[in-house]
Design an enzyme around this catalytic site. Sequence first.
Site, PDB file in Angstrom:
ATOM      1  N   ASP A 120      -1.315  15.077 -11.782  1.00  0.00           N
ATOM      2  CA  ASP A 120      -2.172  14.335 -12.704  1.00  0.00           C
ATOM      3  C   ASP A 120      -3.555  14.112 -12.122  1.00  0.00           C
ATOM      4  O   ASP A 120      -3.760  14.200 -10.920  1.00  0.00           O
ATOM      5  CB  ASP A 120      -1.544  12.969 -12.991  1.00  0.00           C
ATOM      6  CG  ASP A 120      -0.491  13.076 -14.073  1.00  0.00           C
ATOM      7  OD1 ASP A 120      -0.351  14.176 -14.640  1.00  0.00           O
ATOM      8  OD2 ASP A 120       0.196  12.073 -14.335  1.00  0.00           O
ATOM      9  N   LYS A 161      -4.485  14.338 -17.953  1.00  0.00           N
ATOM     10  CA  LYS A 161      -4.977  14.018 -19.293  1.00  0.00           C
ATOM     11  C   LYS A 161      -6.333  13.368 -19.125  1.00  0.00           C
ATOM     12  O   LYS A 161      -6.494  12.449 -18.334  1.00  0.00           O
ATOM     13  CB  LYS A 161      -4.053  13.024 -19.990  1.00  0.00           C
ATOM     14  CG  LYS A 161      -2.614  13.491 -20.070  1.00  0.00           C
ATOM     15  CD  LYS A 161      -1.774  12.477 -20.825  1.00  0.00           C
ATOM     16  CE  LYS A 161      -0.317  12.890 -20.832  1.00  0.00           C
ATOM     17  NZ  LYS A 161       0.403  12.412 -19.641  1.00  0.00           N
ATOM     18  N   ASP A 199       3.366   5.028  -9.674  1.00  0.00           N
ATOM     19  CA  ASP A 199       4.783   5.258  -9.884  1.00  0.00           C
ATOM     20  C   ASP A 199       4.964   5.942 -11.238  1.00  0.00           C
ATOM     21  O   ASP A 199       4.277   5.597 -12.204  1.00  0.00           O
ATOM     22  CB  ASP A 199       5.535   3.919  -9.867  1.00  0.00           C
ATOM     23  CG  ASP A 199       7.020   4.123 -10.089  1.00  0.00           C
ATOM     24  OD1 ASP A 199       7.720   4.411  -9.101  1.00  0.00           O
ATOM     25  OD2 ASP A 199       7.481   4.017 -11.243  1.00  0.00           O
ATOM     26  N   ILE A 258       5.910   3.643 -14.275  1.00  0.00           N
ATOM     27  CA  ILE A 258       5.021   2.575 -14.735  1.00  0.00           C
ATOM     28  C   ILE A 258       3.851   3.236 -15.448  1.00  0.00           C
ATOM     29  O   ILE A 258       2.990   3.853 -14.799  1.00  0.00           O
ATOM     30  CB  ILE A 258       4.493   1.719 -13.550  1.00  0.00           C
ATOM     31  CG1 ILE A 258       5.637   1.119 -12.731  1.00  0.00           C
ATOM     32  CG2 ILE A 258       3.534   0.632 -14.056  1.00  0.00           C
ATOM     33  CD1 ILE A 258       6.307  -0.077 -13.354  1.00  0.00           C
ATOM     34  N   MET A 273      -5.831  -0.484 -17.318  1.00  0.00           N
ATOM     35  CA  MET A 273      -6.644  -0.315 -18.523  1.00  0.00           C
ATOM     36  C   MET A 273      -7.873   0.533 -18.255  1.00  0.00           C
ATOM     37  O   MET A 273      -8.248   0.808 -17.120  1.00  0.00           O
ATOM     38  CB  MET A 273      -7.080  -1.672 -19.078  1.00  0.00           C
ATOM     39  CG  MET A 273      -7.234  -2.763 -18.061  1.00  0.00           C
ATOM     40  SD  MET A 273      -8.872  -3.119 -17.545  1.00  0.00           S
ATOM     41  CE  MET A 273      -8.902  -2.544 -15.892  1.00  0.00           C
TER      42      MET A 273
END
Length: 472
Positions: A248, A270, A304, A307, A384
């Site tokens: 990622d 992403k 993780d 999460i 966020m």
Amino acid sequence: MTLFPLFANLDGRLVVVVGGGLVAERKVTALLKAGARVRVGARAFTTTLRQLAASEAISLSTGEFQPEWLQGAWFIIAATNNRDTNRRIAALAEEARCFINVVDDPELCTVQMPAIVDRSPLMIAVSSSGNAPVLATRVRERLEALLDESLGVLTALAGKHRHTIRRLRPGQPQRRQFYDWLLDGPVAAALRMRQPTQAEQLLERELEHDTSSPLGKVTLVGAGPGDPGLITLKALHALNTADVILYDRLVSTQIRALARRDAAQVSVGKTPGENHDATQKRIHSLMLHHARAGRHVVRLKGGDAFIFGRGGEELEFLRANGVQYEVVPGITAAIACAAYAGVPLTHRQYAQSVRFITAHSATESDALDWHSLAAAKQTLAFYMGVSQIRQLAGQLISHGRSGDTPFALIENGTRSDQRTLTGCLRDLPGIVAESCPKAPSMLIVGEVAAFANTLHWFAARTEQREALVARE
Ligand code: SAH
């Protein structure tokens, strides 16, 4: 200067050592071990060097240094205690396009000698590129302690069976699996117990096993928040045995650098604004494709995987498709950022619970139960996007959380460029407008956040703002 590491084959090749003292003697011994033909030139020689010459293991040239001594050399070592002579030899070597090592004089060297861990035929060389040989020696010492003596025998055993292994495990993935087994399994154990015959039998028996239908698998690995020191030993092992790594955007480059060199690394991150469901579908099909080809796929995620990482969805998909999987937990951003900012997430006096909340988009934050989030004596950790921060503060205050409640906003947590902003909820929008924190950032709200002002210990000092909560 960046040095290029290499191992030289000196078997039967002439190496000239200039100097006849103890340092020269040590170099000669190492060169003879590598099968080199050695000529030593000096005014005088140690007893050992003279004995070696008497037994015709080396040849000697006696007297003042002569350029002819260097003739035909593949490699030269200058170990005289005269800097001018060393300099002259270095110049002659340069002219003859011959590599030279001048002992203790990195500036004159075109080749430097590494510190070595010798588990022949396995050889580990450590170099500091001449910057700090003592550090290289320390690293060598640590490796010495880490690597069992039997590793050399294991390497030789693997060498002896190399062709059979190639023949019986023609595919890369099976071969890798076999070598993993060899290094981690019963063969290595038998050698540690000094049972070489048993070790060899075990190896031969394993090779005869039929592996025509290879079984791939996926390991879902949490890479933690960024500091490579925060990954687990299991994560490291997975990275070292992976054939394919699907990583990622949040996974740091230092962590990816820990992976096995020839593992294929594929970015499947992403990015904001892009169609996340399409990306997720692509990740699923990549995992399936590689696992079905018998490969070990490591699905590497920031923090993780369970999460806010869609790890659950990925496992559901793998299970539905009958692919074997394993999960390695990672340190999630809230835990890591709090630790690196000096914020204890719970505290007997100030917070009896902690909540991990995600609010990347307006729709996500609309769906939150602000009423319960505004209750006192709890710590809120928001995963966020930075654009959501302003609105969060307003929502919490309008649902009843005090405007004096402290916050800590941690940008790039655990990384060398970590920055922590602190203040109270009321001032949060203003502070954000002024300091422009960037992603990734973690917002911690609650009385405990004020500890960031006193307990911080890592990276940039907290920028303290007024109006912190009063503490008795
Ligand atoms: N699975 C990840 C979280 C993914 S959501 C985990 O367990 O940590 C991504 C959010 O995590 C980011 O928007 C940011 O709020 C937070 N985050 C991840 N890494 C961070 C870091 N190094 N510093 C601060 N926040 C981080």
